[in-house]
Design a protein around this motif. Structure first.
Motif, PDB file in Angstrom:
ATOM      1  N   ASP A 264       0.809  -1.219   0.000  1.00  0.00           N
ATOM      2  CA  ASP A 264       0.000   0.000   0.000  1.00  0.00           C
ATOM      3  C   ASP A 264       0.843   1.270   0.000  1.00  0.00           C
ATOM      4  O   ASP A 264       0.310   2.378   0.123  1.00  0.00           O
ATOM      5  CB  ASP A 264      -0.941   0.012   1.218  1.00  0.00           C
ATOM      6  CG  ASP A 264      -0.202   0.174   2.548  1.00  0.00           C
ATOM      7  OD1 ASP A 264       1.047   0.257   2.556  1.00  0.00           O
ATOM      8  OD2 ASP A 264      -0.880   0.215   3.590  1.00  0.00           O
ATOM      9  N   TYR A 265       2.161   1.149  -0.154  1.00  0.00           N
ATOM     10  CA  TYR A 265       3.066   2.269   0.071  1.00  0.00           C
ATOM     11  C   TYR A 265       3.749   2.798  -1.183  1.00  0.00           C
ATOM     12  O   TYR A 265       4.595   3.680  -1.106  1.00  0.00           O
ATOM     13  CB  TYR A 265       4.134   1.871   1.094  1.00  0.00           C
ATOM     14  CG  TYR A 265       4.778   0.538   0.813  1.00  0.00           C
ATOM     15  CD1 TYR A 265       5.860   0.434  -0.030  1.00  0.00           C
ATOM     16  CD2 TYR A 265       4.272  -0.621   1.393  1.00  0.00           C
ATOM     17  CE1 TYR A 265       6.436  -0.784  -0.310  1.00  0.00           C
ATOM     18  CE2 TYR A 265       4.846  -1.866   1.129  1.00  0.00           C
ATOM     19  CZ  TYR A 265       5.920  -1.936   0.283  1.00  0.00           C
ATOM     20  OH  TYR A 265       6.485  -3.162   0.005  1.00  0.00           O
ATOM     21  N   GLN A 266       3.420   2.271  -2.376  1.00  0.00           N
ATOM     22  CA  GLN A 266       4.059   2.742  -3.594  1.00  0.00           C
ATOM     23  C   GLN A 266       3.221   3.786  -4.331  1.00  0.00           C
ATOM     24  O   GLN A 266       3.707   4.842  -4.709  1.00  0.00           O
ATOM     25  CB  GLN A 266       4.352   1.558  -4.531  1.00  0.00           C
ATOM     26  CG  GLN A 266       5.514   0.690  -4.068  1.00  0.00           C
ATOM     27  CD  GLN A 266       6.825   1.455  -4.034  1.00  0.00           C
ATOM     28  OE1 GLN A 266       7.032   2.410  -4.771  1.00  0.00           O
ATOM     29  NE2 GLN A 266       7.720   1.040  -3.151  1.00  0.00           N
ATOM     30  N   ARG A 267       1.938   3.476  -4.542  1.00  0.00           N
ATOM     31  CA  ARG A 267       1.073   4.405  -5.268  1.00  0.00           C
ATOM     32  C   ARG A 267      -0.142   4.718  -4.393  1.00  0.00           C
ATOM     33  O   ARG A 267      -0.986   3.860  -4.158  1.00  0.00           O
ATOM     34  CB  ARG A 267       0.631   3.803  -6.602  1.00  0.00           C
ATOM     35  CG  ARG A 267       1.705   3.833  -7.671  1.00  0.00           C
ATOM     36  CD  ARG A 267       1.192   3.285  -8.977  1.00  0.00           C
ATOM     37  NE  ARG A 267       1.134   1.825  -8.965  1.00  0.00           N
ATOM     38  CZ  ARG A 267       0.491   1.100  -9.873  1.00  0.00           C
ATOM     39  NH1 ARG A 267      -0.178   1.700 -10.829  1.00  0.00           N
ATOM     40  NH2 ARG A 267       0.507  -0.213  -9.809  1.00  0.00           N
ATOM     41  N   TYR A 268      -0.206   5.951  -3.951  1.00  0.00           N
ATOM     42  CA  TYR A 268      -1.313   6.340  -3.077  1.00  0.00           C
ATOM     43  C   TYR A 268      -1.462   7.859  -3.081  1.00  0.00           C
ATOM     44  O   TYR A 268      -0.608   8.577  -3.595  1.00  0.00           O
ATOM     45  CB  TYR A 268      -1.080   5.837  -1.650  1.00  0.00           C
ATOM     46  CG  TYR A 268       0.119   6.452  -0.969  1.00  0.00           C
ATOM     47  CD1 TYR A 268       0.025   7.656  -0.266  1.00  0.00           C
ATOM     48  CD2 TYR A 268       1.369   5.835  -1.041  1.00  0.00           C
ATOM     49  CE1 TYR A 268       1.124   8.222   0.340  1.00  0.00           C
ATOM     50  CE2 TYR A 268       2.480   6.401  -0.442  1.00  0.00           C
ATOM     51  CZ  TYR A 268       2.347   7.594   0.259  1.00  0.00           C
ATOM     52  OH  TYR A 268       3.448   8.167   0.848  1.00  0.00           O
ATOM     53  N   TYR A 269      -2.542   8.329  -2.516  1.00  0.00           N
ATOM     54  CA  TYR A 269      -2.706   9.756  -2.271  1.00  0.00           C
ATOM     55  C   TYR A 269      -3.483   9.931  -0.973  1.00  0.00           C
ATOM     56  O   TYR A 269      -3.959   8.945  -0.385  1.00  0.00           O
ATOM     57  CB  TYR A 269      -3.377  10.462  -3.448  1.00  0.00           C
ATOM     58  CG  TYR A 269      -4.872  10.223  -3.630  1.00  0.00           C
ATOM     59  CD1 TYR A 269      -5.754  11.300  -3.719  1.00  0.00           C
ATOM     60  CD2 TYR A 269      -5.409   8.934  -3.748  1.00  0.00           C
ATOM     61  CE1 TYR A 269      -7.118  11.095  -3.917  1.00  0.00           C
ATOM     62  CE2 TYR A 269      -6.752   8.724  -3.961  1.00  0.00           C
ATOM     63  CZ  TYR A 269      -7.602   9.811  -4.046  1.00  0.00           C
ATOM     64  OH  TYR A 269      -8.948   9.610  -4.235  1.00  0.00           O
ATOM     65  N   THR A 270      -3.579  11.164  -0.512  1.00  0.00           N
ATOM     66  CA  THR A 270      -4.180  11.434   0.795  1.00  0.00           C
ATOM     67  C   THR A 270      -5.415  12.311   0.635  1.00  0.00           C
ATOM     68  O   THR A 270      -5.390  13.327  -0.070  1.00  0.00           O
ATOM     69  CB  THR A 270      -3.173  12.128   1.729  1.00  0.00           C
ATOM     70  OG1 THR A 270      -2.003  11.297   1.848  1.00  0.00           O
ATOM     71  CG2 THR A 270      -3.769  12.345   3.109  1.00  0.00           C
ATOM     72  N   VAL A 271      -6.504  11.904   1.292  1.00  0.00           N
ATOM     73  CA  VAL A 271      -7.747  12.672   1.306  1.00  0.00           C
ATOM     74  C   VAL A 271      -8.173  12.852   2.762  1.00  0.00           C
ATOM     75  O   VAL A 271      -8.349  11.870   3.486  1.00  0.00           O
ATOM     76  CB  VAL A 271      -8.865  11.951   0.527  1.00  0.00           C
ATOM     77  CG1 VAL A 271     -10.156  12.773   0.563  1.00  0.00           C
ATOM     78  CG2 VAL A 271      -8.446  11.705  -0.920  1.00  0.00           C
ATOM     79  N   ASP A 272      -8.288  14.109   3.176  1.00  0.00           N
ATOM     80  CA  ASP A 272      -8.682  14.418   4.552  1.00  0.00           C
ATOM     81  C   ASP A 272      -7.828  13.677   5.569  1.00  0.00           C
ATOM     82  O   ASP A 272      -8.324  13.128   6.568  1.00  0.00           O
ATOM     83  CB  ASP A 272     -10.158  14.082   4.770  1.00  0.00           C
ATOM     84  CG  ASP A 272     -11.086  14.931   3.911  1.00  0.00           C
ATOM     85  OD1 ASP A 272     -10.713  16.087   3.607  1.00  0.00           O
ATOM     86  OD2 ASP A 272     -12.158  14.431   3.523  1.00  0.00           O
ATOM     87  N   GLY A 273      -6.532  13.636   5.310  1.00  0.00           N
ATOM     88  CA  GLY A 273      -5.604  13.041   6.260  1.00  0.00           C
ATOM     89  C   GLY A 273      -5.486  11.533   6.193  1.00  0.00           C
ATOM     90  O   GLY A 273      -4.696  10.944   6.931  1.00  0.00           O
ATOM     91  N   GLN A 274      -6.240  10.870   5.313  1.00  0.00           N
ATOM     92  CA  GLN A 274      -6.183   9.415   5.205  1.00  0.00           C
ATOM     93  C   GLN A 274      -5.614   9.007   3.860  1.00  0.00           C
ATOM     94  O   GLN A 274      -5.959   9.579   2.823  1.00  0.00           O
ATOM     95  CB  GLN A 274      -7.573   8.802   5.378  1.00  0.00           C
ATOM     96  CG  GLN A 274      -7.575   7.278   5.355  1.00  0.00           C
ATOM     97  CD  GLN A 274      -8.916   6.682   5.722  1.00  0.00           C
ATOM     98  OE1 GLN A 274      -9.779   7.361   6.292  1.00  0.00           O
ATOM     99  NE2 GLN A 274      -9.112   5.409   5.411  1.00  0.00           N
ATOM    100  N   ARG A 275      -4.728   7.997   3.884  1.00  0.00           N
ATOM    101  CA  ARG A 275      -4.108   7.510   2.654  1.00  0.00           C
ATOM    102  C   ARG A 275      -5.016   6.510   1.951  1.00  0.00           C
ATOM    103  O   ARG A 275      -5.656   5.680   2.587  1.00  0.00           O
ATOM    104  CB  ARG A 275      -2.772   6.836   2.949  1.00  0.00           C
ATOM    105  CG  ARG A 275      -1.693   7.781   3.399  1.00  0.00           C
ATOM    106  CD  ARG A 275      -0.338   7.132   3.339  1.00  0.00           C
ATOM    107  NE  ARG A 275      -0.372   5.707   3.709  1.00  0.00           N
ATOM    108  CZ  ARG A 275       0.615   4.857   3.474  1.00  0.00           C
ATOM    109  NH1 ARG A 275       1.688   5.270   2.846  1.00  0.00           N
ATOM    110  NH2 ARG A 275       0.533   3.613   3.848  1.00  0.00           N
ATOM    111  N   TYR A 276      -5.038   6.600   0.619  1.00  0.00           N
ATOM    112  CA  TYR A 276      -5.793   5.648  -0.204  1.00  0.00           C
ATOM    113  C   TYR A 276      -4.855   5.132  -1.289  1.00  0.00           C
ATOM    114  O   TYR A 276      -4.384   5.895  -2.127  1.00  0.00           O
ATOM    115  CB  TYR A 276      -7.011   6.327  -0.831  1.00  0.00           C
ATOM    116  CG  TYR A 276      -8.052   6.740   0.193  1.00  0.00           C
ATOM    117  CD1 TYR A 276      -9.087   5.886   0.536  1.00  0.00           C
ATOM    118  CD2 TYR A 276      -7.973   7.987   0.823  1.00  0.00           C
ATOM    119  CE1 TYR A 276     -10.043   6.251   1.485  1.00  0.00           C
ATOM    120  CE2 TYR A 276      -8.914   8.367   1.779  1.00  0.00           C
ATOM    121  CZ  TYR A 276      -9.946   7.490   2.102  1.00  0.00           C
ATOM    122  OH  TYR A 276     -10.881   7.849   3.044  1.00  0.00           O
TER     123      TYR A 276
END
Length: 360
Positions: A264-276
């Protein structure tokens, strides 16, 4: 940039783990490139001459370049019908394609039927929504949002794998609905790596290792005077957020094996402080939430790639049953930073006592 820097550090660690002085008639040589499959590819091999290594390295780069173009779903290439071509012709007409595309699609469909439909190459409409939203969220973090569940559920209506039609006689692929699209991200890189490895073996390579991002495959054993096994570093998920953390959390020692990690740590972004992150569960239409990473060791890189993604989306007991059925070894890195591994994997892990030689 932090993620890329960490990625290079881990790949460098892999190279260090496989380097040595070499036997009298063999020398270990390294080459690398970063223009295929959106990842940094490192090839290391023991050869008797620099020319021999250059020949093998050319095979690696040429094969990855060709396969990248065939399996690309974002770009067109002159004279090439690829995955994007198939998607563009969805609901319109069958597309004549190279046999390696047909083989990959058949492989992906067969693996889903054999093991689990959690990894579905027809999930393109859903993955596209996540990809577009994530891309915009990374560009403008303050405006980052999630794709709407309504849009995701509508997209899911067009993900029926049985509507991916292959005509082997005509060498065509056809998507029956115009809203359909293929996304082979869960299998393409691993499958391509196996094609490259098989080609190298046919050309006479008997000691080499390829690292293609989270996909690593070893050929033979290192031709060292003091080691019998390749050492493959496993990236520490914590190090993505904490630069002081160890870059590797363990090492797998193995020969003639593919080692593939989904995390879960290569491609992600953050929305309202939570990573997706990017590994989407086809049932919830949201990122899988059981683990930080899953590493699979198998004989075939394509199978390892498919199953690592699938296991990432399955609860532990179902995952253990699948691992036993597939005859592969697995390490699950849990969200509390603990790990669970199969008995076979335990025998390969440095932290469990495994070493590069039986005498260590």
């Amino acid at each position: 940039m932090k993620k890329k820097s960490l990625f290079y550090i881990v790949l460098a660690a892999v190279m260090i783990l496989v380097s040595s002085c070499g036997q009298e008639e063999y020398t270990k040589r390294d080459g690398e490139f970063y223009d295929t499959f959106d990842t940094h590819i490192i090839f290391s091999a023991y050869t008797k001459s620099e020319d021999e290594f250059k020949n093998y390295f050319k095979i690696v780069k040429d094969d990855f370049t060709r396969l990248h173009k065939l399996y690309d779903l974002y770009n067109d290439y002159e004279g090439v019908n690829n995955i994007k071509t198939i998607n563009d012709q969805a609901g319109i007409a069958p597309v004549e394609v190279d046999q390696e595309i047909i083989d990959l699609i058949k492989f992906s469909k067969e693996e889903a039927e054999k093991y689990s439909n959690k990894t579905n190459i027809a999930m393109g409409p859903v993955f596209k929504l996540w990809h577009e939203t994530r891309t915009e969220g990374i560009k403008e973090p303050e405006k980052a949002v999630l794709p709407s569940m309504e849009a995701l559920e509508e997209a899911k209506k067009h993900t029926d794998l049985s509507k991916v039609i292959i005509d082997e006689d005509k060498k065509t692929v056809y998507l029956e609905e115009k809203e359909m699209s293929l996304d082979l991200g869960a299998t393409a890189k691993g499958y391509a790596t196996q094609i490259v490895v098989d080609h190298l073996k046919k050309e006479g390579v008997d000691s080499a290792i390829i690292s293609a991002g989270g996909n690593v495959e070893a050929i033979g054993k290192p031709l060292d005077s003091d080691r019998e096994k390749w050492g493959i570093g496993l990236q520490n998920p914590i190090a993505v957020e904490d630069e002081t953390a160890e870059k590797l959390f363990d090492v797998v020692f193995a020969n003639n094996k593919a080692v593939v990690t989904s995390g879960d740590y290569q491609r992600y972004y953050t929305v309202d402080g939570q990573r997706y992150h990017h590994i989407i569960d086809p049932d919830t239409l949201m990122p899988g939430d059981y683990y930080r990473a899953v590493t699979v060791v198998a004989d075939d890189s394509g199978t390892a790639d498919f199953i690592s993604t699938t296991l990432f989306l399955l609860p532990m007991e179902e995952g253990k049953a699948l691992a036993e059925k597939a005859g592969i070894d697995v390490l699950w890195y849990l969200k509390d930073n603990s790990t669970v591994s199969t008995p076979g994997m335990d025998q390969m892990l440095k932290n469990k006592g495994a070493r590069a030689t039986d005498n260590d």
